[in-house]
Design a protein around this motif. Structure first.
Motif, mmCIF file in Angstrom:
data_model
loop_
_atom_site.group_PDB
_atom_site.id
_atom_site.type_symbol
_atom_site.label_atom_id
_atom_site.label_comp_id
_atom_site.label_asym_id
_atom_site.label_seq_id
_atom_site.Cartn_x
_atom_site.Cartn_y
_atom_site.Cartn_z
ATOM 1 N N TYR A 59 0.812 -1.215 0.000
ATOM 2 C CA TYR A 59 0.000 0.000 0.000
ATOM 3 C C TYR A 59 0.849 1.271 0.000
ATOM 4 O O TYR A 59 0.451 2.284 -0.574
ATOM 5 N N ARG A 60 2.039 1.230 0.602
ATOM 6 C CA ARG A 60 2.948 2.389 0.495
ATOM 7 C C ARG A 60 3.341 2.592 -0.960
ATOM 8 O O ARG A 60 3.389 3.721 -1.460
ATOM 9 N N THR A 61 3.614 1.509 -1.653
ATOM 10 C CA THR A 61 3.963 1.590 -3.074
ATOM 11 C C THR A 61 2.802 2.166 -3.878
ATOM 12 O O THR A 61 3.003 3.002 -4.763
ATOM 13 N N TYR A 62 1.586 1.736 -3.562
ATOM 14 C CA TYR A 62 0.403 2.263 -4.251
ATOM 15 C C TYR A 62 0.305 3.781 -4.063
ATOM 16 O O TYR A 62 0.097 4.524 -5.019
ATOM 17 N N VAL A 63 0.486 4.243 -2.836
ATOM 18 C CA VAL A 63 0.422 5.685 -2.561
ATOM 19 C C VAL A 63 1.528 6.405 -3.313
ATOM 20 O O VAL A 63 1.275 7.400 -4.006
ATOM 21 N N ASN A 66 1.075 6.688 -7.083
ATOM 22 C CA ASN A 66 -0.002 7.594 -7.486
ATOM 23 C C ASN A 66 0.225 9.032 -7.051
ATOM 24 O O ASN A 66 -0.593 9.895 -7.369
ATOM 25 N N THR A 67 1.294 9.280 -6.329
ATOM 26 C CA THR A 67 1.559 10.642 -5.879
ATOM 27 C C THR A 67 2.971 11.096 -6.209
ATOM 28 O O THR A 67 3.485 12.019 -5.595
ATOM 29 N N SER A 68 3.573 10.469 -7.199
ATOM 30 C CA SER A 68 4.887 10.936 -7.638
ATOM 31 C C SER A 68 4.713 12.348 -8.192
ATOM 32 O O SER A 68 3.604 12.737 -8.585
ATOM 33 N N PRO A 69 5.762 13.131 -8.239
ATOM 34 C CA PRO A 69 5.631 14.477 -8.808
ATOM 35 C C PRO A 69 5.032 14.468 -10.215
ATOM 36 O O PRO A 69 4.230 15.332 -10.565
#
Length: 95
Positions: A59-63, A66-69
């Protein structure tokens, strides 16, 4: 001009505990991204304790993905910016 800087980025939040990871997942909603909170809670309920680290990583990877610059910029880009970028890329491909 992009408005990416105006949005809080969930990936900047700490995600080391279950409550922190929940908050980061919930923060995705402000960007119009599926939070996967229900899926996270279901996985959490059925995951053995010795596998919590792998679940957290998932789930950290999912976040983070999806929130990379780049993702934030794409999500917050205006229609005019998007059209301009598409025109530039099509011109480059046509060369």
């Amino acid at each position: 001009m992009s408005t990416a800087a105006q949005h809080p980025a969930p990936f900047e939040l700490p995600m080391e505990t279950v409550p922190q990871l929940r908050a980061a997942l919930a923060g995705l909603a402000s960007l119009g991204i599926e939070t996967k909170l229900e899926e996270f809670e279901a996985d959490l309920a059925k995951t053995p304790l010795h596998e919590y680290e792998a679940l957290g990583d998932k789930y950290r990877t999912y976040v983070r993905n999806n929130t990379s610059p780049e993702a934030i910029e794409g999500l917050t880009m205006s229609a005019a910016e998007s059209a301009s970028q598409l025109r530039r890329k099509m011109e480059e491909a046509g060369r």
